[in-house]
Scaffold this active site. Structure first.
Site, mmCIF file in Angstrom:
data_model
loop_
_atom_site.group_PDB
_atom_site.id
_atom_site.type_symbol
_atom_site.label_atom_id
_atom_site.label_comp_id
_atom_site.label_asym_id
_atom_site.label_seq_id
_atom_site.Cartn_x
_atom_site.Cartn_y
_atom_site.Cartn_z
ATOM 1 C CE1 TYR A 78 -3.769 2.481 0.828
ATOM 2 C CE2 TYR A 78 -1.957 3.618 1.937
ATOM 3 C CZ TYR A 78 -3.243 3.618 1.398
ATOM 4 O OH TYR A 78 -3.980 4.769 1.429
ATOM 5 C CD GLU B 62 -5.884 4.538 -1.323
ATOM 6 O OE1 GLU B 62 -5.966 4.781 -0.108
ATOM 7 O OE2 GLU B 62 -6.848 4.096 -1.990
#
Lengths: 366, 284
Positions: free
Chosen positions: A97, A180
């Site tokens: 992530y 993101e």
């Protein structure tokens, strides 16, 4: 403004962040000959797309066509799928992530990293999430990537450093509130690729990024139309049409109604105006939302109370308003405004509580 | 009296614009010492009897110590940096819709240079009987001992008027601004109000979004003996929707009206349900 995955990936590509080969379709006629297997990804602005059946995988052209037909125009998480992203399947070895967002508390960009990718970051245990803050006036430096690498199981250090720097450049260069990558994929050849994208652009900076001038799918049709006007209009599910001035006073108006068990049909902040046409415009949107009753709550400052009063009277005629209008007028040119309203038979109060009590009386709620 | 006074020498960047012209006039009527205007290309003209210059640097012989910035959003970053670079120690930004990346840079630059920055998207600061820098209506104030800090414009006027009508007066009124990032926060201002001898009690007007109210509540609980009254707006706002103020948005259950009201109550702050209720909660 939230961007679709494919738009976010276009930005990534522009800044040199590797993304899988792919293309976007709006109907199955646009399907191309492509290397299989492929992922078929519904372009909707919603998390948990995969769990809701919005992502499918095809081994051949026949599957691709069948799944594309199934997904296009279907409803996933209450959103209609208008576009599909067809992408080469990645050979995933590891999912991580990575994001950069704006931290409101420290007023700085913050890089958020986790070796647990592919899931919602909220469900990753706190101790597995690492944060690196950047001073916006100093900007990016290579040590940031070295620190990031100490938290992540990555062999291809050089590729990651370059990707992180590019992501920061995209965050700043595109006026993003969030960039993101989840998952950030490490494939069988140890290449690092953005498996997904979530990008939110600051609405106030859209004048610098005209490419993103798209209809906001988070807004209703009426809200999108109102977005081109000089006031803020948000639809709600009650029955009292609201026009007030100033975001804070408008919010306080909604709160006062709610506390009195009255339900606002909309939020409309007239802003600072001395223009009858803007008042009429505001009424046109409120009327199209079909309220049962209308409440105008004005504290004159930059906005003049008499201008609003004239706007109410002319709107009543122009839109043939049959609903009762309750008005509160205070501040600059209050007396003139009250007089104008009184002459056309509209009751005006100079205090918000009294006006809200009047609305309760009309609605028959205590 | 805090932050500004009669002696504060104010320049207005964007003085020849519609807002700049109107509000510099109102500021002068209020007693503010407006020493110059700045509008590129307009040097030699006068607005409200005050000389206009092309650059901030040209106004330095007049020894300005505060600037009101009333220029369109795309030019705010540049105008504020110009003021800071020229040694102006108080910067108030009226403009709304300033990109948040620009504000973020200004915030850090201001802290680094020791500049007191108010806004953007703020109605300004008013010290009744002394001066105002901003756009608050002149006639709602009375000299007194209630300090008010708020994130909203019109709602501030509503509350100040209610306070004044109830027979109180104000020591300082400051609008912090409705954006997600602003130069001065509740935590900054509460310390100043706490140390100000003229201020006997404090009113905080918060709204949904962010956690500045919670941070201020913590500070009040630990350090502030003066009575504090609070009001939070946005209790009826649906999550995820931006309620006019860019900063007023509830995300993932944080920054809700409920969490802020609870933080206030835990800190011993009296919380009003309506703006009109505030005077009744003030100490007579």
């Amino acid at each position: 403004m939230n961007l679709y995955e494919y738009m976010g990936k276009e930005i990534f590509r522009k800044y040199g962040i590797p993304v899988p080969d792919g293309y976007v379709i709006e109907n199955v006629g646009e399907l191309k000959k492509f290397e299989y297997p492929v992922a078929i990804k519904s372009q909707i602005l919603s998390g948990k797309r995969g769990k809701a059946g919005g992502i499918k995988f095809a081994k051949n052209a026949e599957d691709l066509k069948t799944y594309s037909e199934q997904l296009l125009n279907s409803t996933i998480n209450n959103l209609t799928v208008k576009k599909l992203l067809i992408e080469r399947m990645l050979n995933i070895k590891k999912e991580l992530y990575l994001s950069i967002t704006l931290d409101r508390a420290t007023k700085q960009p913050v890089i958020i990293l986790s070796a647990d990718g592919g899931m919602e970051i909220e469900s990753v245990p706190e101790e597995n999430i690492h944060k690196i803050y950047i001073d916006p006036m100093v900007g990016y430096s290579d040590y940031i990537a070295r620190e990031a690498l100490s938290y992540l199981p990555i062999e291809n250090r050089k590729q990651f450093s370059s990707l992180l720097e590019s992501l920061y450049k995209a965050f700043v260069g595109e006026d993003a509130l969030l960039t993101e990558i989840n998952p950030l994929v490490i494939d069988g050849e140890n290449n690092i690729i953005a498996g997904d994208s979530k990008v939110i652009i600051d609405d106030n900076a859209l004048y610098r990024h005209k490419d993103y001038m798209i209809t906001d799918p988070d807004k209703t049709e009426l809200e999108n139309e109102a977005a081109t006007k000089s006031f803020t209009f948000i639809e709600m599910d009650g029955d009292i049409g609201v026009i007030a001035n100033g975001a804070g006073l408008t919010m306080a108006t909604m709160d006062a109604l709610t506390l009195h068990k009255l339900k606002p049909r909309n939020f409309l902040d007239l802003g600072g105006t001395d223009n009858i046409e803007i008042v009429e415009d505001a009424f046109s949107f409120v009327m199209r939302a079909r309220p049962k009753l209308i409440f105008v709550n004005i504290f004159g400052g930059v906005t003049k109370a008499d201008t609003v009063a004239n706007g109410i009277v002319s709107s009543k005629k122009k839109f043939d308003i049959k609903q009762q209008i309750v008005v509160r007028l205070s501040g600059v040119h209050e007396e003139e405004g009250q007089k104008i309203l009184l002459e056309s038979g509209i009751k005006a109060f100079n205090n918000m509580t009294d006006a809200v009590k009047e609305l309760s009386k009309i609605q028959g709620v205590e | 009296m805090v932050i500004i006074s009669k002696e504060t020498r104010v320049i207005v960047q964007g003085m020849t614009g519609h807002q700049g012209t109107f509000h510099s006039g109102e500021m002068i009527k209020f007693g503010t010492n407006v020493v110059a205007g700045v509008s590129p290309g307009k040097a030699g003209t006068k607005v409200n009897g005050v000389d206009v210059y092309n650059n901030v640097i040209d106004t330095l012989p007049l020894k300005p110590d505060a600037s009101m910035i009333s220029v369109p959003a795309p030019f705010v970053r540049d105008a504020a940096l110009e003021a800071m670079e020229n040694g102006i120690k108080l910067i108030y930004i009226l403009t709304e819709h300033v990109p948040v990346h620009d504000t973020m840079e200004l915030y850090h630059e201001a802290r680094r240079k020791g500049v007191f920055m108010i806004g953007p998207n703020s109605p300004g600061i008013t010290v009744p009987g002394q001066a105002k820098i901003g756009i608050m209506p002149n006639n709602i104030f009375r000299v007194g001992d209630v300090a008010v800090a708020s994130r909203s414009g019109t709602l501030t006027y509503e509350i100040v008027k209610a306070v004044t009508d109830a027979g109180f007066g104000e020591s300082t009124v400051i609008g912090l601004g409705g954006d997600p990032i602003v130069g001065t926060t509740f935590s900054d201002i509460i310390k100043i109000f706490n140390d100000d001898p003229q201020t006997k009690q404090i009113v905080l007007v918060g709204e949904i979004g962010g956690n500045e109210e919670e941070k201020a509540a913590k500070y009040i609980k630990e350090h502030v003996k003066k009575p504090v009254t609070g009001y939070i707006t946005g209790i009826s706002a649906p999550p995820g929707k931006k309620m006019g103020h860019a900063g007023a948005i509830i995300e993932k259950g944080t920054g809700t009206a409920e969490s802020k009201i609870k933080a206030f109550e835990d800190a011993g702050i009296k919380v009003a349900s309506y703006p009109d209720d505030i005077p009744a909660l003030l100490r007579k």
